[in-house]
Design a protein around this motif. Structure first.
Motif, mmCIF file in Angstrom:
data_model
loop_
_atom_site.group_PDB
_atom_site.id
_atom_site.type_symbol
_atom_site.label_atom_id
_atom_site.label_comp_id
_atom_site.label_asym_id
_atom_site.label_seq_id
_atom_site.Cartn_x
_atom_site.Cartn_y
_atom_site.Cartn_z
ATOM 1 N N PRO A 59 0.831 -1.209 0.000
ATOM 2 C CA PRO A 59 0.000 0.000 0.000
ATOM 3 C C PRO A 59 0.862 1.255 0.000
ATOM 4 C CG PRO A 59 0.061 -0.974 2.193
ATOM 5 C CD PRO A 59 0.798 -1.918 1.285
ATOM 6 N N LEU A 60 0.608 2.136 -0.948
ATOM 7 C CA LEU A 60 1.391 3.372 -1.030
ATOM 8 C C LEU A 60 0.624 4.580 -0.509
ATOM 9 C CD1 LEU A 60 4.141 4.418 -1.886
ATOM 10 C CD2 LEU A 60 3.262 4.741 -4.193
ATOM 11 N N LYS A 104 3.216 11.867 2.769
ATOM 12 C CA LYS A 104 3.174 10.492 3.276
ATOM 13 C C LYS A 104 3.624 9.500 2.201
ATOM 14 C CE LYS A 104 -0.492 11.314 6.657
ATOM 15 N NZ LYS A 104 -1.927 11.117 6.986
ATOM 16 N N ILE A 105 3.196 9.738 0.960
ATOM 17 C CA ILE A 105 3.594 8.861 -0.147
ATOM 18 C C ILE A 105 5.106 8.921 -0.352
ATOM 19 C CG2 ILE A 105 3.456 8.559 -2.665
ATOM 20 C CD1 ILE A 105 0.484 9.575 -2.350
ATOM 21 N N ALA A 106 5.657 10.143 -0.344
ATOM 22 C CA ALA A 106 7.107 10.309 -0.515
ATOM 23 C C ALA A 106 7.867 9.607 0.605
ATOM 24 C CB ALA A 106 7.448 11.798 -0.550
ATOM 25 N N ALA A 107 7.367 9.729 1.833
ATOM 26 C CA ALA A 107 8.029 9.088 2.971
ATOM 27 C C ALA A 107 8.022 7.575 2.824
ATOM 28 C CB ALA A 107 7.339 9.499 4.269
ATOM 29 N N LYS A 108 6.898 7.012 2.325
ATOM 30 C CA LYS A 108 6.829 5.562 2.134
ATOM 31 C C LYS A 108 7.799 5.110 1.051
ATOM 32 C CE LYS A 108 2.264 4.283 3.813
ATOM 33 N NZ LYS A 108 0.979 3.638 3.481
ATOM 34 N N LEU A 122 10.570 6.529 0.153
ATOM 35 C CA LEU A 122 11.923 6.605 0.708
ATOM 36 C C LEU A 122 12.174 5.478 1.696
ATOM 37 C CD1 LEU A 122 12.281 10.465 1.214
ATOM 38 C CD2 LEU A 122 13.491 9.040 -0.447
ATOM 39 N N GLN A 123 11.152 5.123 2.460
ATOM 40 C CA GLN A 123 11.283 4.025 3.421
ATOM 41 C C GLN A 123 11.547 2.713 2.698
ATOM 42 O OE1 GLN A 123 7.770 3.416 5.777
ATOM 43 N NE2 GLN A 123 8.538 1.551 6.720
ATOM 44 N N TYR A 124 10.780 2.425 1.635
ATOM 45 C CA TYR A 124 10.991 1.201 0.865
ATOM 46 C C TYR A 124 12.378 1.205 0.239
ATOM 47 C CZ TYR A 124 5.979 0.181 1.135
ATOM 48 O OH TYR A 124 4.714 -0.096 1.566
ATOM 49 N N ASN A 125 12.780 2.363 -0.304
ATOM 50 C CA ASN A 125 14.075 2.477 -0.966
ATOM 51 C C ASN A 125 15.212 2.260 0.025
ATOM 52 O OD1 ASN A 125 15.769 2.948 -3.179
ATOM 53 N ND2 ASN A 125 15.942 5.107 -2.692
ATOM 54 N N THR A 126 15.104 2.869 1.211
ATOM 55 C CA THR A 126 16.133 2.730 2.237
ATOM 56 C C THR A 126 16.224 1.279 2.718
ATOM 57 O OG1 THR A 126 15.758 5.004 2.962
ATOM 58 C CG2 THR A 126 16.913 3.564 4.481
ATOM 59 N N SER A 127 15.071 0.638 2.914
ATOM 60 C CA SER A 127 15.057 -0.756 3.365
ATOM 61 C C SER A 127 15.762 -1.653 2.365
ATOM 62 C CB SER A 127 13.616 -1.245 3.556
ATOM 63 O OG SER A 127 12.977 -0.491 4.547
ATOM 64 N N ASN A 128 15.502 -1.427 1.076
ATOM 65 C CA ASN A 128 16.123 -2.245 0.041
ATOM 66 C C ASN A 128 17.621 -1.994 -0.048
ATOM 67 O OD1 ASN A 128 13.785 -3.538 -0.673
ATOM 68 N ND2 ASN A 128 13.301 -2.155 -2.337
ATOM 69 N N ARG A 129 18.037 -0.751 0.171
ATOM 70 C CA ARG A 129 19.466 -0.456 0.124
ATOM 71 C C ARG A 129 20.207 -1.108 1.292
ATOM 72 N NH1 ARG A 129 19.950 5.903 -1.681
ATOM 73 N NH2 ARG A 129 19.326 5.600 -3.841
ATOM 74 N N VAL A 130 19.567 -1.130 2.464
ATOM 75 C CA VAL A 130 20.181 -1.774 3.622
ATOM 76 C C VAL A 130 20.296 -3.275 3.375
ATOM 77 C CG1 VAL A 130 19.844 -2.367 6.053
ATOM 78 C CG2 VAL A 130 19.457 -0.026 5.272
ATOM 79 N N ALA A 131 19.244 -3.852 2.771
ATOM 80 C CA ALA A 131 19.251 -5.283 2.489
ATOM 81 C C ALA A 131 20.228 -5.632 1.373
ATOM 82 C CB ALA A 131 17.844 -5.747 2.103
ATOM 83 N N ASN A 132 20.550 -4.648 0.525
ATOM 84 C CA ASN A 132 21.387 -4.887 -0.645
ATOM 85 C C ASN A 132 22.424 -3.778 -0.759
ATOM 86 O OD1 ASN A 132 22.160 -6.183 -3.022
ATOM 87 N ND2 ASN A 132 20.770 -4.982 -4.277
#
Length: 196
Positions: free
Chosen positions: A126-127, A161-165, A167-177
């Motif tokens: 959900p975005l 809120k959409i921008a924050a989400k 960025l959150q998804y992007n940051t999570s993926n960068r930490v994982a990869n």
């Protein structure tokens, strides 16, 4: 300076460029060059009218599917998710509901996520929602960002809120990869916008 920039990268639709590998390579090179100067790319695509994945950068991008709360729009969005699954395989897709309250959007997103998980083994994230807001129309007439023109409007709050989400998804993926290697649903530099 920080902010939003608009850019048209081709005078011809992708279906006309697809038979010409050199044209696709030039467009791909333009994406790579310009994306180094930007944090996030939003690419507006009409998936039904044009083959967006002729361009490798778009096939590797995060995908956002738009829908309203109307039954016909929801059906089109689900059909698009099925089409994306057929073309790109199992991966996560963001769902953004427009002309809806947060509560209405949550219902649509929950039902869509359940259907995609059960029948396609895909994850629908959900975005958020974009409400009906007169301030957004007024900001467009003024040719200004609604966040700048009407920072306390419901649209402004929703976009933040959409921008924050994202960025959150992007940051999570960068930490994982951390090395930026493509693996599963990892986020590449370019963001895609699939438009119903």
């Amino acid at each position: 300076s920080p902010g939003i920039r608009w850019c048209q990268l081709s005078h011809a639709p992708l279906h006309e460029l697809a038979p010409h590998p050199k044209a696709i390579q030039q467009l791909s090179a333009a994406f790579k060059t310009l994306s180094e100067k930007s944090n996030v790319w939003l690419v507006d695509i009409d998936h039904e009218q044009d083959p967006p994945f002729a361009l490798p950068e778009l096939s590797n991008a995060e995908l956002i599917v738009l829908t309203s709360c109307q039954t016909a729009s929801i059906k089109r969005a689900y059909a698009m998710i099925k089409s994306l699954y057929t073309q790109l395989g199992r991966r996560s897709i963001h769902l953004l509901v427009y002309a809806a309250t947060a509560e209405q959007a949550a219902v649509v997103q929950r039902n869509m996520a359940k259907a995609a998980s059960e029948f396609l083994t895909m994850t629908v994230l959900p975005l958020g929602n974009l409400p009906v807001d007169e301030d957004l129309a007024r900001a467009m007439q003024m040719k200004r960002s609604v966040i700048e023109a009407f920072p306390r409007s419901s649209s402004s709050s929703a976009f933040k809120k959409i921008a924050a989400k994202l960025l959150q998804y992007n940051t999570s993926n960068r930490v994982a990869n951390p090395r930026g290697k493509q693996a599963g649903n990892m986020t590449p530099p370019v963001k895609g916008l699939a438009n119903v």
